[in-house]
Design an enzyme around this catalytic site. Sequence first.
Site, PDB file in Angstrom:
ATOM      1  N   SER A  17       0.712  -1.260  -0.152  1.00  0.00           N
ATOM      2  CA  SER A  17      -0.231   0.091   0.179  1.00  0.00           C
ATOM      3  C   SER A  17       0.962   1.232  -0.074  1.00  0.00           C
ATOM      4  O   SER A  17       0.454   2.151  -0.707  1.00  0.00           O
ATOM      5  CB  SER A  17      -1.037  -0.200   1.174  1.00  0.00           C
ATOM      6  OG  SER A  17      -0.311  -0.264   2.476  1.00  0.00           O
ATOM      7  N   ASP A  30      -5.010  -1.337   8.299  1.00  0.00           N
ATOM      8  CA  ASP A  30      -4.667  -2.917   7.731  1.00  0.00           C
ATOM      9  C   ASP A  30      -4.179  -3.697   8.543  1.00  0.00           C
ATOM     10  O   ASP A  30      -2.944  -4.222   7.970  1.00  0.00           O
ATOM     11  CB  ASP A  30      -4.151  -2.538   6.336  1.00  0.00           C
ATOM     12  CG  ASP A  30      -4.100  -3.838   5.610  1.00  0.00           C
ATOM     13  OD1 ASP A  30      -4.816  -4.637   5.546  1.00  0.00           O
ATOM     14  OD2 ASP A  30      -3.062  -4.031   4.759  1.00  0.00           O
TER      15      ASP A  30
HETATM   16  C1  LIG Z   1      -1.567  -6.980   6.518  1.00  0.00           C
HETATM   17  S1  LIG Z   1      -0.051  -6.399   6.579  1.00  0.00           S
HETATM   18  C2  LIG Z   1       0.187  -4.745   5.822  1.00  0.00           C
HETATM   19  C3  LIG Z   1      -0.089  -4.812   4.372  1.00  0.00           C
HETATM   20  C4  LIG Z   1       0.110  -3.474   3.618  1.00  0.00           C
HETATM   21  N1  LIG Z   1      -0.875  -2.395   4.323  1.00  0.00           N
HETATM   22  C5  LIG Z   1      -0.371  -3.502   2.282  1.00  0.00           C
HETATM   23  O1  LIG Z   1      -1.358  -3.245   1.990  1.00  0.00           O
HETATM   24  O2  LIG Z   1       0.498  -3.772   1.620  1.00  0.00           O
HETATM   25  C6  LIG Z   1       0.016  -5.988   8.311  1.00  0.00           C
HETATM   26  C7  LIG Z   1       1.207  -5.643   8.723  1.00  0.00           C
HETATM   27  O3  LIG Z   1       1.125  -4.972  10.090  1.00  0.00           O
HETATM   28  C8  LIG Z   1       2.238  -5.193  10.996  1.00  0.00           C
HETATM   29  N2  LIG Z   1       1.916  -5.076  12.146  1.00  0.00           N
HETATM   30  C9  LIG Z   1       1.394  -5.675  13.140  1.00  0.00           C
HETATM   31  N3  LIG Z   1       1.070  -5.345  14.350  1.00  0.00           N
HETATM   32  C10 LIG Z   1       1.188  -3.900  14.247  1.00  0.00           C
HETATM   33  C11 LIG Z   1       1.078  -2.705  14.896  1.00  0.00           C
HETATM   34  N4  LIG Z   1       0.315  -2.696  16.180  1.00  0.00           N
HETATM   35  N5  LIG Z   1       1.544  -1.464  14.494  1.00  0.00           N
HETATM   36  C12 LIG Z   1       2.257  -1.444  13.278  1.00  0.00           C
HETATM   37  N6  LIG Z   1       2.371  -2.598  12.166  1.00  0.00           N
HETATM   38  C13 LIG Z   1       1.816  -3.794  12.888  1.00  0.00           C
HETATM   39  C14 LIG Z   1       2.863  -6.449  10.402  1.00  0.00           C
HETATM   40  O4  LIG Z   1       4.009  -6.756  10.784  1.00  0.00           O
HETATM   41  C15 LIG Z   1       2.267  -6.403   9.009  1.00  0.00           C
HETATM   42  O5  LIG Z   1       3.412  -6.065   8.340  1.00  0.00           O
END
Ligand SMILES: C[S@@+](CC[C@H](N)C(=O)[O-])C[C@H]1O[C@@H](n2cnc3c(N)ncnc32)[C@H](O)[C@@H]1O
Length: 295
Positions: free
Chosen positions: A115, A179
């Site tokens: 994203s 996300d």
């Molecule tokens: C579904 S992926 C994101 C994909 C990205 N938004 C995209 O569309 O390309 C979720 C991400 O959130 C990270 N994550 C998990 N908990 C988190 C938090 N509390 N704050 C920030 N990042 C977090 C994970 O390591 C992972 O890389």
Amino acid sequence: MLAYRHAFHAGNHADVLKHLVLVQVLRYMVGKDKPFRYIDTHAGAGGYQLKGAVAQKKTEYREGIGRLWSRADLPPLVADYVQLVQRFNLPPAEDGRLPALEKGMTPPLALYPGSPSLASLLLTPFDKLHLYELHPADARTLAAHFGGEKRSRVMQEDGFAALKKELPPTPRRAVVLIDPSYETVGDYSRVVASLREAVQRFAEGVYMVWYPQVSRVEAVQLPKRLTGVAPKGWLHVRLTVAQPDQQGFGLAGSGVFILNPPYTLHQQLAELMPWLTEQLAQYDGASYLIEELPG
Ligand SMILES: C[S@@+](CC[C@H](N)C(=O)[O-])C[C@H]1O[C@@H](n2cnc3c(N)ncnc32)[C@H](O)[C@@H]1O
């Protein structure tokens, strides 16, 4: 616990839905002559190798972006998104920027943009990207992509908690993508709580929440709980492509809940979703849902 790695899933049907919606939301925002802030609370690594060992383990992208890649008959909104992904697959020019696609040219599908990279391709030099990612390795990759950009900030922090300090933004225009990985069940409640608090701080923001369609009560209840945060002014789109496996596990589809969507989005999705459902279907019962309560 940070076991989730988006690289296993990059470019799958859920990314296609989420990123198609994101591209249309951002196109609308940049169409107005006023800068805004793009806040990605769970940004991931920013880009993914599809030919690497991780993505090749499940090859989920083949049933997502792979089904759209070389087609000449894409509806305009899908073509717009696919061309951005194709640009991401071009070698960068000397100044580090991605060149424009040459007409009729389709590079091999080797990379998938996250994203932040799609946003970066669309935003102007006056807009800002604030990217949060907690996983150390993904945060490092993200910083390597965006660290040198004046308009971008990468923070290895909890994206839910960070929303508080981000809102309200100056100037008062923002798109927030929430996300999470939903790796722990607590993410469902944190989404609802952070959206509620965000709306109290900055009611006019455009918020996008992605969620998985899986067989667990928290996931099923999430869209309804989100409509409780914002009784009006929302749009919800869901795409179901597969059946859960025999144990009831697996990702059947996904949904995106948008608060304060561009007024153009409902019509765009109404045109797009029947076609997209047919293309990404993995069984005969594939379906979509669009519901809206305008503000
Ligand atoms: C579904 S992926 C994101 C994909 C990205 N938004 C995209 O569309 O390309 C979720 C991400 O959130 C990270 N994550 C998990 N908990 C988190 C938090 N509390 N704050 C920030 N990042 C977090 C994970 O390591 C992972 O890389």
